[in-house]
Design a protein around this motif. Sequence first.
Motif, PDB file in Angstrom:
ATOM      1  N   CYS A  12      52.271  37.223  26.770  1.00 30.70           N
ATOM      2  CA  CYS A  12      52.139  38.628  26.356  1.00 30.70           C
ATOM      3  C   CYS A  12      50.669  39.018  26.195  1.00 30.70           C
ATOM      4  CB  CYS A  12      52.904  38.875  25.057  1.00 30.70           C
ATOM      5  SG  CYS A  12      54.696  38.881  25.244  1.00 30.70           S
ATOM      6  N   ALA A  13      49.903  38.120  25.598  1.00 29.81           N
ATOM      7  CA  ALA A  13      48.473  38.401  25.429  1.00 29.81           C
ATOM      8  C   ALA A  13      47.760  38.457  26.776  1.00 29.81           C
ATOM      9  CB  ALA A  13      47.841  37.335  24.538  1.00 29.81           C
ATOM     10  N   GLN A  14      48.159  37.587  27.689  1.00 28.43           N
ATOM     11  CA  GLN A  14      47.559  37.582  29.021  1.00 28.43           C
ATOM     12  C   GLN A  14      47.921  38.843  29.810  1.00 28.43           C
ATOM     13  OE1 GLN A  14      46.132  34.367  31.233  1.00 28.43           O
ATOM     14  NE2 GLN A  14      44.968  34.924  29.405  1.00 28.43           N
ATOM     15  N   LEU A  15      49.168  39.271  29.702  1.00 25.84           N
ATOM     16  CA  LEU A  15      49.592  40.468  30.433  1.00 25.84           C
ATOM     17  C   LEU A  15      48.806  41.703  30.016  1.00 25.84           C
ATOM     18  CD1 LEU A  15      53.483  39.981  30.532  1.00 25.84           C
ATOM     19  CD2 LEU A  15      51.929  39.946  32.490  1.00 25.84           C
ATOM     20  N   GLU A  16      48.399  41.735  28.773  1.00 28.62           N
ATOM     21  CA  GLU A  16      47.576  42.856  28.302  1.00 28.62           C
ATOM     22  C   GLU A  16      46.250  42.961  29.065  1.00 28.62           C
ATOM     23  OE1 GLU A  16      49.076  42.836  23.602  1.00 28.62           O
ATOM     24  OE2 GLU A  16      47.134  41.965  24.157  1.00 28.62           O
ATOM     25  N   GLN A  17      45.826  41.856  29.666  1.00 26.89           N
ATOM     26  CA  GLN A  17      44.530  41.814  30.357  1.00 26.89           C
ATOM     27  C   GLN A  17      44.658  41.820  31.877  1.00 26.89           C
ATOM     28  OE1 GLN A  17      41.950  38.748  28.059  1.00 26.89           O
ATOM     29  NE2 GLN A  17      44.064  38.299  27.491  1.00 26.89           N
ATOM     30  N   LEU A  18      45.880  41.990  32.389  1.00 25.22           N
ATOM     31  CA  LEU A  18      46.115  41.872  33.828  1.00 25.22           C
ATOM     32  C   LEU A  18      45.249  42.821  34.642  1.00 25.22           C
ATOM     33  CD1 LEU A  18      47.657  40.771  36.280  1.00 25.22           C
ATOM     34  CD2 LEU A  18      49.437  42.478  35.828  1.00 25.22           C
ATOM     35  N   VAL A  19      45.198  44.084  34.258  1.00 24.46           N
ATOM     36  CA  VAL A  19      44.437  45.070  35.033  1.00 24.46           C
ATOM     37  C   VAL A  19      42.967  44.673  35.117  1.00 24.46           C
ATOM     38  CG1 VAL A  19      43.652  47.464  35.121  1.00 24.46           C
ATOM     39  CG2 VAL A  19      46.036  46.963  34.567  1.00 24.46           C
ATOM     40  N   GLY A  20      42.400  44.275  33.998  1.00 23.65           N
ATOM     41  CA  GLY A  20      40.995  43.872  33.982  1.00 23.65           C
ATOM     42  C   GLY A  20      40.747  42.620  34.804  1.00 23.65           C
ATOM     43  N   PHE A  21      41.667  41.658  34.716  1.00 24.72           N
ATOM     44  CA  PHE A  21      41.530  40.438  35.503  1.00 24.72           C
ATOM     45  C   PHE A  21      41.558  40.751  36.994  1.00 24.72           C
ATOM     46  CE2 PHE A  21      43.410  37.286  32.139  1.00 24.72           C
ATOM     47  CZ  PHE A  21      42.244  37.394  31.399  1.00 24.72           C
ATOM     48  N   VAL A  22      42.520  41.567  37.406  1.00 27.93           N
ATOM     49  CA  VAL A  22      42.643  41.887  38.834  1.00 27.93           C
ATOM     50  C   VAL A  22      41.421  42.663  39.319  1.00 27.93           C
ATOM     51  CG1 VAL A  22      43.975  43.179  40.556  1.00 27.93           C
ATOM     52  CG2 VAL A  22      45.162  41.774  38.855  1.00 27.93           C
ATOM     53  N   ASP A  23      40.952  43.603  38.525  1.00 28.15           N
ATOM     54  CA  ASP A  23      39.742  44.350  38.906  1.00 28.15           C
ATOM     55  C   ASP A  23      38.556  43.402  39.106  1.00 28.15           C
ATOM     56  OD1 ASP A  23      41.096  46.742  38.841  1.00 28.15           O
ATOM     57  OD2 ASP A  23      40.300  47.384  36.899  1.00 28.15           O
ATOM     58  N   ALA A  24      38.409  42.452  38.190  1.00 24.72           N
ATOM     59  CA  ALA A  24      37.299  41.507  38.283  1.00 24.72           C
ATOM     60  C   ALA A  24      37.437  40.609  39.502  1.00 24.72           C
ATOM     61  CB  ALA A  24      37.215  40.664  37.008  1.00 24.72           C
ATOM     62  N   LYS A  25      38.646  40.174  39.791  1.00 25.44           N
ATOM     63  CA  LYS A  25      38.889  39.312  40.943  1.00 25.44           C
ATOM     64  C   LYS A  25      38.691  40.079  42.246  1.00 25.44           C
ATOM     65  CE  LYS A  25      42.405  36.428  40.656  1.00 25.44           C
ATOM     66  NZ  LYS A  25      41.666  35.155  40.927  1.00 25.44           N
ATOM     67  N   ARG A  26      39.046  41.349  42.260  1.00 24.05           N
ATOM     68  CA  ARG A  26      38.833  42.157  43.461  1.00 24.05           C
ATOM     69  C   ARG A  26      37.336  42.409  43.688  1.00 24.05           C
ATOM     70  NH1 ARG A  26      42.632  44.607  46.130  1.00 24.05           N
ATOM     71  NH2 ARG A  26      41.382  46.468  46.528  1.00 24.05           N
ATOM     72  N   SER A  27      36.595  42.586  42.625  1.00 24.50           N
ATOM     73  CA  SER A  27      35.141  42.734  42.758  1.00 24.50           C
ATOM     74  C   SER A  27      34.513  41.460  43.305  1.00 24.50           C
ATOM     75  CB  SER A  27      34.516  43.089  41.409  1.00 24.50           C
ATOM     76  OG  SER A  27      34.938  44.362  40.972  1.00 24.50           O
ATOM     77  N   LEU A  28      34.980  40.311  42.804  1.00 23.68           N
ATOM     78  CA  LEU A  28      34.503  39.029  43.321  1.00 23.68           C
ATOM     79  C   LEU A  28      34.814  38.904  44.811  1.00 23.68           C
ATOM     80  CD1 LEU A  28      33.397  36.119  42.947  1.00 23.68           C
ATOM     81  CD2 LEU A  28      35.746  35.434  42.319  1.00 23.68           C
ATOM     82  N   ALA A  29      36.029  39.282  45.201  1.00 28.64           N
ATOM     83  CA  ALA A  29      36.421  39.207  46.610  1.00 28.64           C
ATOM     84  C   ALA A  29      35.549  40.095  47.488  1.00 28.64           C
ATOM     85  CB  ALA A  29      37.891  39.584  46.762  1.00 28.64           C
ATOM     86  N   GLU A  30      35.173  41.248  46.988  1.00 33.88           N
ATOM     87  CA  GLU A  30      34.296  42.130  47.756  1.00 33.88           C
ATOM     88  C   GLU A  30      32.924  41.490  47.970  1.00 33.88           C
ATOM     89  OE1 GLU A  30      34.642  45.078  49.348  1.00 33.88           O
ATOM     90  OE2 GLU A  30      36.796  44.794  49.023  1.00 33.88           O
ATOM     91  N   ARG A  31      32.425  40.813  46.967  1.00 34.64           N
ATOM     92  CA  ARG A  31      31.129  40.138  47.114  1.00 34.64           C
ATOM     93  C   ARG A  31      31.238  38.977  48.109  1.00 34.64           C
ATOM     94  NH1 ARG A  31      31.372  41.124  41.530  1.00 34.64           N
ATOM     95  NH2 ARG A  31      31.806  38.944  40.977  1.00 34.64           N
ATOM     96  N   TYR A  32      32.331  38.235  48.003  1.00 36.55           N
ATOM     97  CA  TYR A  32      32.563  37.164  48.974  1.00 36.55           C
ATOM     98  C   TYR A  32      32.657  37.742  50.392  1.00 36.55           C
ATOM     99  CZ  TYR A  32      33.656  33.225  45.778  1.00 36.55           C
ATOM    100  OH  TYR A  32      33.600  32.187  44.865  1.00 36.55           O
ATOM    101  N   LYS A  33      33.407  38.813  50.542  1.00 34.41           N
ATOM    102  CA  LYS A  33      33.614  39.427  51.863  1.00 34.41           C
ATOM    103  C   LYS A  33      32.274  39.802  52.499  1.00 34.41           C
ATOM    104  CE  LYS A  33      35.890  43.393  54.059  1.00 34.41           C
ATOM    105  NZ  LYS A  33      36.721  44.607  53.786  1.00 34.41           N
ATOM    106  N   ALA A  34      31.409  40.447  51.733  1.00 32.79           N
ATOM    107  CA  ALA A  34      30.103  40.855  52.259  1.00 32.79           C
ATOM    108  C   ALA A  34      29.262  39.637  52.633  1.00 32.79           C
ATOM    109  CB  ALA A  34      29.377  41.708  51.224  1.00 32.79           C
ATOM    110  N   PHE A  35      29.295  38.616  51.793  1.00 33.45           N
ATOM    111  CA  PHE A  35      28.500  37.414  52.065  1.00 33.45           C
ATOM    112  C   PHE A  35      28.983  36.704  53.326  1.00 33.45           C
ATOM    113  CE2 PHE A  35      28.207  32.776  51.645  1.00 33.45           C
ATOM    114  CZ  PHE A  35      26.833  32.622  51.648  1.00 33.45           C
TER     115      PHE A  35
END
Length: 383
Positions: A274-297
């Motif tokens: 339950c505590a983790q689910l509260e952070q899902l949106v933020g986690f996914v946003d952060a992981k998508r930002s990481l993926a964008e940096r990887y993609k460019a590199f």
Amino acid sequence: MTPSNFADIVDFIRSQYPTQEFIPLHEPRFSGNEKAYVLDAIESTFVSSVGEYVNRFERDTAQICQTGFAIATVNGTAALHTALLLTGVGTSDEVITTAFTFVATANAIAYTGANPVFLDIDEDTLGLSPVALENWLKAHALRNGNTLINKNTGRTIKAAVVMHAFGLPARIEELVDVCNEWGITLIEDAAEALGSTYKGKPLGSFGAIGTLSFNGNKTITCGGGGAVLTRDEELAKKAKHLTTQAKVAHPWEFFHDQLGYNYRMPNLNAALACAQLEQLVGFVDAKRSLAERYKAFFSQLGLYFYTELPNGKSNYWLNAIRFESSNEANQFLSYSNSKGVMTRPVWRLMTDLPMFASATNDGLTVSRNLAHTIVNIPSSVPK
């Protein structure tokens, strides 16, 4: 690809996790109410499969996945096994899936006594190919009234399981269309895809039944844990019944009306979830930002980096790159791990494992071409 390129890759990965000497492939982040909720569960004394956090977890998961119902299980494999049982899969039936998957997908099919049929994947999604599915059915399936038969084996083709690899959406709408045309129940193994969507709709909500995993290395974790997803209230009731040892509700009597399973998630795990689910949106946003940096590199380096389909939104659970050859991939795996940056190859194809070596398959051309050239790289939410 030269050793200097390998060094550049490792250096770039390290730049995403500058405070860590050893960089794991995917580690959990506990930065919310995890300790408070777990302590609350302990103090309630409801630490097993009955407790308010289990109920809350099911409500929250159903809302996130837009399915109406979610049934908590002890792990994702149990969720998938339950989903197959709900579909009526049994001994000597056949279930279509991919060989390019974690072994739990195939094991859950085998638990029912059914036989997996392994079909090829799409090169860009790494998910079950709707073209491969359609072609195989045209060549091997025969309708007998309301039953679909494999004319080569005489077995009933009961279901298809699509696994969204690394959180990347498969061509799920096309797969739904093919399964509907042939009268096959589609189950989504969305174990890796919580937070991923296609055309704004959560993965796990397209099939008749979906399943999730909350294992220690997933985007959202509670150590172990899983869930069965459905819009069908009767299926939801059956799932809860099956996963609770098929016990008929009664204040004190122990009567079990069919073979059941001890598959319910403990309240302690649910508190963490339950505590983790509260952070899902933020986690996914952060992981998508990481993926964008990887993609460019990796684009600058000329190395293939796996990205989502148009109209798809991936949680990028595990980022994946593809080398030109298995030799190159193996050299990078050896180099990166020796430098304290954890990378790993994709799973062995299911048909390369002894228990599934004789299973029906369609040749798996794409799967075999990719199985030894794809490498997963660190994908944790950056600190």
